[in-house]
Scaffold this active site. Structure first.
Site, PDB file in Angstrom:
ATOM      1  N   GLY A 113       0.834  -1.206   0.000  1.00  0.00           N
ATOM      2  CA  GLY A 113       0.000   0.000   0.000  1.00  0.00           C
ATOM      3  C   GLY A 113       0.862   1.247   0.000  1.00  0.00           C
ATOM      4  CB  ILE A 135       6.583  -9.991   8.497  1.00  0.00           C
ATOM      5  CG1 ILE A 135       5.057  -9.890   8.530  1.00  0.00           C
ATOM      6  CG2 ILE A 135       7.220  -9.142   9.570  1.00  0.00           C
ATOM      7  CD1 ILE A 135       4.436 -10.597   9.727  1.00  0.00           C
ATOM      8  CG  ASP A 136       2.694 -10.119   4.781  1.00  0.00           C
ATOM      9  OD1 ASP A 136       2.823 -10.810   5.801  1.00  0.00           O
ATOM     10  OD2 ASP A 136       1.762  -9.308   4.618  1.00  0.00           O
ATOM     11  NE  ARG A 171      -3.508 -32.069  23.245  1.00  0.00           N
ATOM     12  CZ  ARG A 171      -3.411 -31.371  24.372  1.00  0.00           C
ATOM     13  NH1 ARG A 171      -2.472 -30.456  24.506  1.00  0.00           N
ATOM     14  NH2 ARG A 171      -4.245 -31.604  25.355  1.00  0.00           N
ATOM     15  CD  GLU A 231      -3.187 -13.020   9.106  1.00  0.00           C
ATOM     16  OE1 GLU A 231      -2.139 -12.776   8.471  1.00  0.00           O
ATOM     17  OE2 GLU A 231      -3.819 -12.152   9.699  1.00  0.00           O
ATOM     18  CD  GLN A 282       3.534 -15.027  12.965  1.00  0.00           C
ATOM     19  OE1 GLN A 282       3.762 -15.662  11.965  1.00  0.00           O
ATOM     20  NE2 GLN A 282       2.301 -14.759  13.371  1.00  0.00           N
ATOM     21  NE  ARG A 283       3.111  -6.062  12.173  1.00  0.00           N
ATOM     22  CZ  ARG A 283       1.852  -5.636  12.004  1.00  0.00           C
ATOM     23  NH1 ARG A 283       1.033  -6.288  11.210  1.00  0.00           N
ATOM     24  NH2 ARG A 283       1.431  -4.565  12.617  1.00  0.00           N
TER      25      ARG A 283
HETATM   26  O1  F6P Z   1       1.392  -7.006   6.337  1.00  0.00           O
HETATM   27  C1  F6P Z   1       1.885  -7.503   7.523  1.00  0.00           C
HETATM   28  C2  F6P Z   1       0.798  -8.205   8.312  1.00  0.00           C
HETATM   29  O2  F6P Z   1       1.349  -8.621   9.538  1.00  0.00           O
HETATM   30  C3  F6P Z   1       0.117  -9.374   7.613  1.00  0.00           C
HETATM   31  O3  F6P Z   1       0.871 -10.551   7.636  1.00  0.00           O
HETATM   32  C4  F6P Z   1      -1.161  -9.467   8.393  1.00  0.00           C
HETATM   33  O4  F6P Z   1      -2.152 -10.103   7.624  1.00  0.00           O
HETATM   34  C5  F6P Z   1      -1.491  -8.030   8.666  1.00  0.00           C
HETATM   35  O5  F6P Z   1      -0.268  -7.319   8.595  1.00  0.00           O
HETATM   36  C6  F6P Z   1      -2.113  -7.773  10.006  1.00  0.00           C
HETATM   37  O6  F6P Z   1      -2.477  -6.445  10.071  1.00  0.00           O
HETATM   38  P1  F6P Z   1      -2.767  -5.623  11.400  1.00  0.00           P
HETATM   39  O7  F6P Z   1      -1.479  -5.354  12.089  1.00  0.00           O
HETATM   40  O8  F6P Z   1      -3.415  -4.377  10.917  1.00  0.00           O
HETATM   41  O9  F6P Z   1      -3.658  -6.487  12.249  1.00  0.00           O
END
Ligand code: F6P
Length: 356
Positions: A113, A135-136, A171, A231, A282-283
């Site tokens: 974006g 991260i994507d 499991r 996701e 993860q971020r």
């Molecule tokens: O674009 C990075 C990301 O972490 C995606 O992997 C995830 O779908 C999205 O952002 C989550 O967005 P937000 O932080 O707005 O919940």
């Protein structure tokens, strides 16, 4: 000649943003007479004129720190040309801030974006340089974005930890990895974590085929199964729906990909299944060594471009070379995992199922 540089971070954050900001700043101060203006919370700050002139020392001590010292926000590209209730013409407002600040260029750190808006501003006559973060790892024209490898490390650690508890209990563990449109993070962490099944948006799955894998492992001496699920993973039936319909269905049922898959496997195979969602972990946190290096390389290259007066581009990694692509060639171009890519084939050869 003094150069005034505006810098902003936009969209979802990721580890490595501060390292990249530091790279741009330090290299600029080294190479020419730079004045840096930090714009707050991405394009929101540019629209509203919310910024701060930065001092050299503000770029010190941030290499290892996660998040972004400038703040970030999501300002969807689709709304940039839309005048809302506040009657603000966002494009005109951004151009005004740029002009009022007498900027020589704007450096935008962001994902898809962000790059679309960066391209728009470039076409409106501003000098813009992009830096690809997410991260994507789904920005076209670059092998890797910064933030991706750190997230792979984190997601792999999650899979490793789940492995031991999955084995103890026999499991089926469904781990939901971030990535709504692109499965890069799930693919890499799934391979690194030794997942038995990897489900990504680019390869719709058949739940019966996934169930077969789980059943086979339940009957074997292994007794447990690890699924790395993006996701945005979707079944073959869901893939036939329009994106909006698919999302509405999920929202109405309050379920995520992992919860849905875990429930179905429990029912079909009769195993104990659990869904695990590490989410924004993860971020978060400090960037990996790889991402610190990549962010620094990207930042320095951006400063070189400023020095050389090259604008309307975004920095990229191709092979081992740090280079750049025209914004108009990459903005809005998706970079999904090709279903027949070498990495997918390697995973399949290792016996990992994609449920296809
Ligand atoms: O674009 C990075 C990301 O972490 C995606 O992997 C995830 O779908 C999205 O952002 C989550 O967005 P937000 O932080 O707005 O919940």
């Amino acid at each position: 000649m003094k150069r005034r540089i505006g810098i902003l971070t936009s969209g979802g954050d990721c580890p490595g943003l501060n390292a990249a900001i530091r790279g741009v700043a330090r290299a600029s101060y080294e190479m020419f007479d730079a004045e840096i203006i930090g714009i707050h919370d991405g394009y929101r700050g540019l629209i509203e004129g919310d910024y701060q002139p930065m001092k050299r020392e503000q770029f010190s001590g941030i290499l290892t720190i996660g998040g972004t010292i400038l703040g970030t926000s999501r300002t969807p590209f689709r709304n940039m040309r839309v005048i809302g209730e506040d009657k603000v013409d966002k494009v005109a407002a951004m151009k005004k801030t740029y002009k009022d600040l007498k900027l020589d260029c704007l450096v935008t750190l962001g994902g898809n974006g962000t790059h679309k808006t960066a391209n728009l501003l470039s076409q409106e006559g501003l000098n813009v340089i992009g830096l690809p973060k997410t991260i994507d790892n789904d920005i076209y024209g670059t092998d890797f974005t910064f933030g991706f490898h750190t997230a792979v490390d984190i997601a792999t650690d999650v899979i490793d930890r789940i492995h031991t508890t999955a084995a103890s209990h026999g499991r089926c563990m469904v781990i939901e990895i971030m990535g709504n449109k692109a499965g890069w993070l799930t693919l890499f962490s799934g391979v690194a974590g030794g997942a038995d099944v990897i489900l990504i948006p680019e390869i719709p799955y058949d739940i019966k085929k996934v169930a077969k894998v789980v059943e086979g492992r339940a009957k074997s001496n292994k007794g447990f199964t690890i699924l790395a699920v993006a996701e945005g993973a979707m079944s073959k039936e869901e893939a036939k729906l329009k994106k909006k319909e698919r999302e509405a269905r999920r929202a109405a049922a309050h379920y995520s990909a992992s919860a849905d898959i875990a429930a179905q496997l429990q029912e079909i195979v009769g195993v104990e299944a659990r869904a695990v969602v590490p989410g924004h972990i993860q971020r978060g946190g400090s960037p990996s060594a790889y991402d610190r290096v990549l962010s620094t390389q990207f930042g320095v290259h951006a400063a070189e471009l400023i020095r050389d007066g090259v604008f309307g581009v975004t920095v990229a990694l191709k092979g081992n070379e740090i280079t750049h692509n025209p914004l108009q060639e990459i903005a809005g171009v998706p970079k999904p995992v090709p279903a027949d890519s070498q990495m997918v084939n390697i995973a399949k050869t290792m016996g990992i199922s994609f449920g296809d």
